[in-house]
Design a protein around this motif. Sequence first.
Motif, mmCIF file in Angstrom:
data_model
loop_
_atom_site.group_PDB
_atom_site.id
_atom_site.type_symbol
_atom_site.label_atom_id
_atom_site.label_comp_id
_atom_site.label_asym_id
_atom_site.label_seq_id
_atom_site.Cartn_x
_atom_site.Cartn_y
_atom_site.Cartn_z
ATOM 1 N N VAL A 147 73.819 -0.020 75.944
ATOM 2 C CA VAL A 147 75.237 -0.237 75.663
ATOM 3 C C VAL A 147 76.101 0.982 75.972
ATOM 4 C CG1 VAL A 147 74.709 -1.917 73.864
ATOM 5 C CG2 VAL A 147 75.078 0.469 73.235
ATOM 6 N N GLY A 148 75.486 2.144 76.136
ATOM 7 C CA GLY A 148 76.233 3.384 76.292
ATOM 8 C C GLY A 148 76.974 3.505 77.605
ATOM 9 N N PHE A 149 78.139 4.103 77.528
ATOM 10 C CA PHE A 149 78.955 4.400 78.713
ATOM 11 C C PHE A 149 79.685 5.711 78.461
ATOM 12 C CE2 PHE A 149 81.476 1.885 75.840
ATOM 13 C CZ PHE A 149 82.729 2.470 75.859
ATOM 14 N N ASP A 150 80.022 6.400 79.539
ATOM 15 C CA ASP A 150 80.687 7.693 79.439
ATOM 16 C C ASP A 150 82.193 7.553 79.446
ATOM 17 O OD1 ASP A 150 78.322 9.238 79.373
ATOM 18 O OD2 ASP A 150 78.127 9.050 81.552
ATOM 19 N N VAL A 151 82.830 8.364 78.629
ATOM 20 C CA VAL A 151 84.287 8.437 78.584
ATOM 21 C C VAL A 151 84.655 9.905 78.761
ATOM 22 C CG1 VAL A 151 86.349 8.076 77.180
ATOM 23 C CG2 VAL A 151 84.456 6.456 77.034
ATOM 24 N N GLY A 152 85.533 10.158 79.725
ATOM 25 C CA GLY A 152 86.018 11.517 79.946
ATOM 26 C C GLY A 152 87.252 11.777 79.105
ATOM 27 N N SER A 153 88.128 12.613 79.593
ATOM 28 C CA SER A 153 89.333 12.946 78.833
ATOM 29 C C SER A 153 90.436 11.909 78.991
ATOM 30 C CB SER A 153 89.855 14.318 79.265
ATOM 31 O OG SER A 153 90.176 14.282 80.653
ATOM 32 N N GLY A 154 90.244 10.948 79.913
ATOM 33 C CA GLY A 154 91.250 9.910 80.132
ATOM 34 C C GLY A 154 90.879 8.601 79.469
ATOM 35 N N VAL A 155 91.279 7.501 80.112
ATOM 36 C CA VAL A 155 91.042 6.160 79.581
ATOM 37 C C VAL A 155 90.040 5.422 80.466
ATOM 38 C CG1 VAL A 155 92.098 3.943 78.991
ATOM 39 C CG2 VAL A 155 93.362 6.064 78.578
#
Length: 165
Positions: A147-155
């Motif tokens: 289920v994991g996904f990466d999120v950076g500093s944006g959307v």
Amino acid sequence: MKKLIAAIAGTGTFALVALTLASPAEAQYREKITNDPGLCAAGKGPAVSVAITGIKESKGTIRIQSYRATKQDWLEKGRWIYRMEAPAKAGTMRFCMPLPKAGHYGIAVRHDVDGDGETDIFGDGGAMSNDPSINLFNLGKPSYKKVGFDVGSGVENISIRMRYR
């Protein structure tokens, strides 16, 4: 500086200071928030814009929760970061889920069709980020790795498909 640390440690205040410094990480669990689409506007973040598709009826409540996608946090009681609830609307609903910082996350969604606050495996719907299979073998709890996904500093934009029995 050594004398100051020794003085603080000698009074027991050192433990209190250390506890206070550790608190912000714990404060990031179990916060109920409202959906604010503005937090997913251009230039905002970190956040994830979630489109929940396949909602079967405009009845009950949709609950969406964010978790860190780690073995110790994913779907563990009390380990969710943010939770939003809204009256269900058939079709597609959109939520903006802010996140405390860039990282690896998972999203869980539940449609409590009868609105009783109880999980009914024969009537309620469920879904998770990356749309993993949900079955009796994994007891509705797929691995945090799926289920994991990466999120950076944006959307980050994701879509999650509701599943019903």
